[in-house]
Design an enzyme around this catalytic site. Sequence first.
Site: not given
Length: 330
Positions: A8, A11, A207, A211, A215, A276, A288
């Site tokens: 992958g 980024a 985390k 988020n 998101n 993201s 996601e």
Amino acid sequence: MKKIGIYGVGAVGGLCAARLAQAGYAVAACARGETLKKLQTQGIGLKDKESGQISYFPVQASNDPAELGVQDVVIIAVKATGLHDIASKIAPMIGPNTLILSAMNGVPWWFFEMPDVALHGTRLRALDADGAIAKALPWQQVIGCVVHLSSFCPEPGVVQVAMGNRLIIGEPVGGASDRVAQLAQVLSSAGFEVEQSAEIRHQVWYKLWGNMTTNPISALTAATADKMLDDALVRQFSLDVMAEAAIIGARIGCPIAQSGEDRMVITRSLGALRTSMLQDMEAGKALEIDALIGVVHEIGQLLDIKTPNIAALFGLARLFGRMHGLYPQA
């Protein structure tokens, strides 16, 4: 740990590839499309944030893991939506002693695999219903990772840091280990600020707790983080979602000591952050949703914890994704 595989090269994966190659490690990158062509012809590019200059470093690149062979470490840095596809192809890169560093957002596939954890052995439908991921990527070889940095690809095969430089790594079972210490040394030598955590599951949940609202709400509204915080109703809804997730975290051994309001102070400091998921939505990429909020909803159901706000956010995000072709149809 001399041979480092990257699966992958976006980024985060691209940044790992560039910095590790720059530090002199033998980097094998599994990529495709235009990124693969650039890696094969010019190497991986690292763009300096201040000068804009791009430095290139050689990597072995292929779209066939069999051509890359067994690695000492494989860093998986993809969206959770692509993990099933990877699980079906990655076997040639993973030997019995290969470490698997999962540098991904959300709840990982290994979260309940280990003994002596709440819900031990639970296979989450939202992540790995058929067990294919767990079989291809055994938790015993996994090193957990939480990424606290932001990077992006200004063009295929080139990566640039936006902000942050921190990686937290640790054993899924907790505690310290020699292999985590050795991997921390490798990543530190490549320029990352690395923290070894004795409770990596706690770090993963923390985390996610921070988020899992910004998101999906950003994808629904196209708003940056500061705009979400500026809206009193959206801010309160986010706090209600976080409160439910904190209750779940406490039940699975990942308690949250911080208040939602204090966590929002950190979010506020990031300014007009484009999450993201917002970037994926604008680019027409799969969202996601399951890894960030669907799994939290599922865990709540397993524990018989009422989560009306999480359910509302999950339902809205899921429907939005389906209507825009960014989430699987029912």
